[in-house]
Design a protein around this motif. Structure first.
Motif, PDB file in Angstrom:
ATOM      1  N   LEU A  71       0.833  -1.203   0.000  1.00 34.48           N
ATOM      2  CA  LEU A  71       0.000   0.000   0.000  1.00 34.48           C
ATOM      3  C   LEU A  71       0.870   1.255   0.000  1.00 34.48           C
ATOM      4  O   LEU A  71       0.587   2.226  -0.727  1.00 34.48           O
ATOM      5  N   ALA A  72       1.946   1.243   0.791  1.00 39.14           N
ATOM      6  CA  ALA A  72       2.860   2.389   0.811  1.00 39.14           C
ATOM      7  C   ALA A  72       3.524   2.572  -0.550  1.00 39.14           C
ATOM      8  O   ALA A  72       3.725   3.703  -1.014  1.00 39.14           O
ATOM      9  N   ALA A  73       3.866   1.457  -1.204  1.00 38.57           N
ATOM     10  CA  ALA A  73       4.482   1.544  -2.534  1.00 38.57           C
ATOM     11  C   ALA A  73       3.500   2.123  -3.545  1.00 38.57           C
ATOM     12  O   ALA A  73       3.876   2.940  -4.402  1.00 38.57           O
ATOM     13  N   TRP A  74       2.240   1.697  -3.468  1.00 39.26           N
ATOM     14  CA  TRP A  74       1.221   2.215  -4.378  1.00 39.26           C
ATOM     15  C   TRP A  74       1.040   3.718  -4.195  1.00 39.26           C
ATOM     16  O   TRP A  74       0.990   4.477  -5.157  1.00 39.26           O
ATOM     17  N   ARG A  75       0.982   4.129  -2.945  1.00 40.56           N
ATOM     18  CA  ARG A  75       0.798   5.554  -2.670  1.00 40.56           C
ATOM     19  C   ARG A  75       2.035   6.364  -3.037  1.00 40.56           C
ATOM     20  O   ARG A  75       1.929   7.556  -3.351  1.00 40.56           O
ATOM     21  N   GLY A  76       3.221   5.740  -2.994  1.00 37.45           N
ATOM     22  CA  GLY A  76       4.450   6.478  -3.253  1.00 37.45           C
ATOM     23  C   GLY A  76       5.049   6.246  -4.619  1.00 37.45           C
ATOM     24  O   GLY A  76       6.173   6.683  -4.873  1.00 37.45           O
ATOM     25  N   ILE A  77       4.314   5.538  -5.503  1.00 36.85           N
ATOM     26  CA  ILE A  77       4.883   5.185  -6.806  1.00 36.85           C
ATOM     27  C   ILE A  77       5.270   6.421  -7.615  1.00 36.85           C
ATOM     28  O   ILE A  77       6.243   6.408  -8.372  1.00 36.85           O
ATOM     29  N   GLY A  78       4.541   7.532  -7.404  1.00 37.80           N
ATOM     30  CA  GLY A  78       4.861   8.752  -8.142  1.00 37.80           C
ATOM     31  C   GLY A  78       6.202   9.336  -7.760  1.00 37.80           C
ATOM     32  O   GLY A  78       6.840  10.030  -8.556  1.00 37.80           O
ATOM     33  N   GLY A  79       6.654   9.052  -6.533  1.00 35.73           N
ATOM     34  CA  GLY A  79       7.928   9.589  -6.065  1.00 35.73           C
ATOM     35  C   GLY A  79       9.098   8.649  -6.264  1.00 35.73           C
ATOM     36  O   GLY A  79      10.230   8.994  -5.891  1.00 35.73           O
ATOM     37  N   TYR A  80       8.841   7.480  -6.828  1.00 38.27           N
ATOM     38  CA  TYR A  80       9.923   6.528  -7.079  1.00 38.27           C
ATOM     39  C   TYR A  80      10.827   7.083  -8.180  1.00 38.27           C
ATOM     40  O   TYR A  80      10.398   7.307  -9.310  1.00 38.27           O
ATOM     41  N   GLU A  81      12.109   7.316  -7.851  1.00 34.65           N
ATOM     42  CA  GLU A  81      13.036   8.007  -8.746  1.00 34.65           C
ATOM     43  C   GLU A  81      13.934   7.075  -9.542  1.00 34.65           C
ATOM     44  O   GLU A  81      14.837   7.541 -10.248  1.00 34.65           O
ATOM     45  N   GLU A  82      13.758   5.768  -9.418  1.00 36.25           N
ATOM     46  CA  GLU A  82      14.502   4.767 -10.176  1.00 36.25           C
ATOM     47  C   GLU A  82      16.007   4.811  -9.897  1.00 36.25           C
ATOM     48  O   GLU A  82      16.815   4.410 -10.744  1.00 36.25           O
TER      49      GLU A  82
END
Length: 356
Positions: free
Chosen positions: A69-80
């Motif tokens: 759930l945290a990953a889903w909510r934070g996927i926009g901030g994932y900088e690769e």
């Protein structure tokens, strides 16, 4: 997956062929199905990671759901800056550390378990309970084949054994996660430092202390002499133990033990070592007073195990009596680990009662 909106109707087979880059781009635009495709390959190994750190299957599943759930909510901030897998491990590891700091984890079976008769004086008494539950092999079989990096020191089978996990639970949380990330999963020191927001020197220092402590807690490994899982040798030992236990034959069980065998009952801090201590426990508690059982074979932590059911002479119903795990070496049993929490049976797909 809780909290993730339903995906749009699409051609599932075509979606499965999309690359990780495509799935990531779609997930960032709110596509729940794409997000599932991105993280699903890591679901089970993340659960096992949480289990190693927490010692509880049920807590591990809760933390897995929190991680996704945290990953889903934070996927926009994932900088690769790291792979998706490493990013997910970062989230999961820090969620586990937060859970350990909260200190609220108490398996319900510990408070609820009341022995039918007084327990004999143990050979050893731990200062703290061992917050450990067994993990079904059927779930381990679902782990994706991600080979650990060159830093790994433990084989997968050894790293889920009850002996390893019991020793791991004695380490402070920070040392515990560093050892798992470095020596089990093979992450480099720089990667672990990034996961924990610390320095490489701090990681190296924590790993040194963890390895030193584990040397004292962990018994000598027996994997080279242990029978292979489901081999004819293992099946003979398991069948012989099952016959003896169901017949209440204490002498036959003791004859199968090594001289320094252990009997433990996590989370109870009582431990019994040696044939004499185990014989006394079996004769006065587990198999005393005419208690008779039925054992249903299963597997846990890469080891043979049983769902245990207590016979009621007044009815044809057998009542759940926990899970029993065997640790083997050569043709002998080196450890009996008994879990009295009956809720664990459902994790193994076993019923709470049987009729005969």
């Amino acid at each position: 997956m809780r909290g993730i909106p339903p995906a749009r109707e699409t051609d599932v087979s075509a979606r499965a062929q999309r690359s990780a880059e495509d799935l990531l781009a779609l997930a960032r635009r709110g596509d729940g199905e794409a997000f599932r495709g991105l993280v699903e390959p890591y679901r089970r190994e993340l659960q096992v990671h949480c289990y190693r750190i927490l010692g509880s299957v049920q807590d591990a599943e809760d933390l897995l759901q929190e991680t996704l759930l945290a990953a889903w909510r934070g996927i926009g901030g994932y900088e690769e800056r790291a792979s998706v897998r490493t990013w997910l491990y970062r989230i999961a590891t820090n969620r586990c550390l937060n859970a350990l700091r909260a200190g609220a984890r108490r398996p319900p079976g510990y408070a609820a378990y009341q022995p039918e008769v007084p327990l004999p004086e143990p050979s050893h008494r731990r200062a703290e309970p061992s917050w450990l539950e067994p993990y079904p092999d059927v779930l381990l079989d679902e782990i994706a084949d991600h080979m650990p990096g060159p830093e790994a020191r433990y084989e997968v089978r050894e790293s889920v054994s009850l002996a390893f996990l019991a020793a791991l639970q004695q380490l402070p949380p920070r040392q515990r996660v560093v050892l798992v990330l470095r020596d089990v999963l093979g992450f480099r020191a720089a990667e672990v430092a990034n996961i924990l927001d610390t320095t490489e020197n701090a990681v190296t220092s924590a790993l040194k202390r963890a390895r030193g402590a584990l040397t004292h807690e962990l018994p000598d490994p027996d994997w080279e002499t242990a029978p292979l899982p489901n081999s004819p040798q293992e099946r003979r030992i398991v069948a012989g133990f099952s016959r003896a236990f169901e017949a209440g034959d204490v002498d036959a069980i003791v004859a199968m033990l090594t001289n320094d065998a252990w009997l433990t009952m996590p989370p109870l801090p009582l431990e019994y070592q040696g044939r004499d201590a185990i014989r006394h426990f079996l004769a006065t508690v587990a198999l005393g007073n005419g208690y008779r059982h039925m054992l249903i074979p299963t597997r846990a932590n890469g080891q043979p195990a049983f769902g245990v059911y207590l016979r009621d002479p007044r009815t044809p119903v057998l009542h759940a009596h926990g899970v029993l795990v065997l640790t083997l070496t050569d043709n002998r049993i080196t450890a009996l680990t008994r879990f009295h929490d009956n809720s664990l049976l459902t994790i193994f797909g076993l019923p709470r009662s049987l009729r005969v």
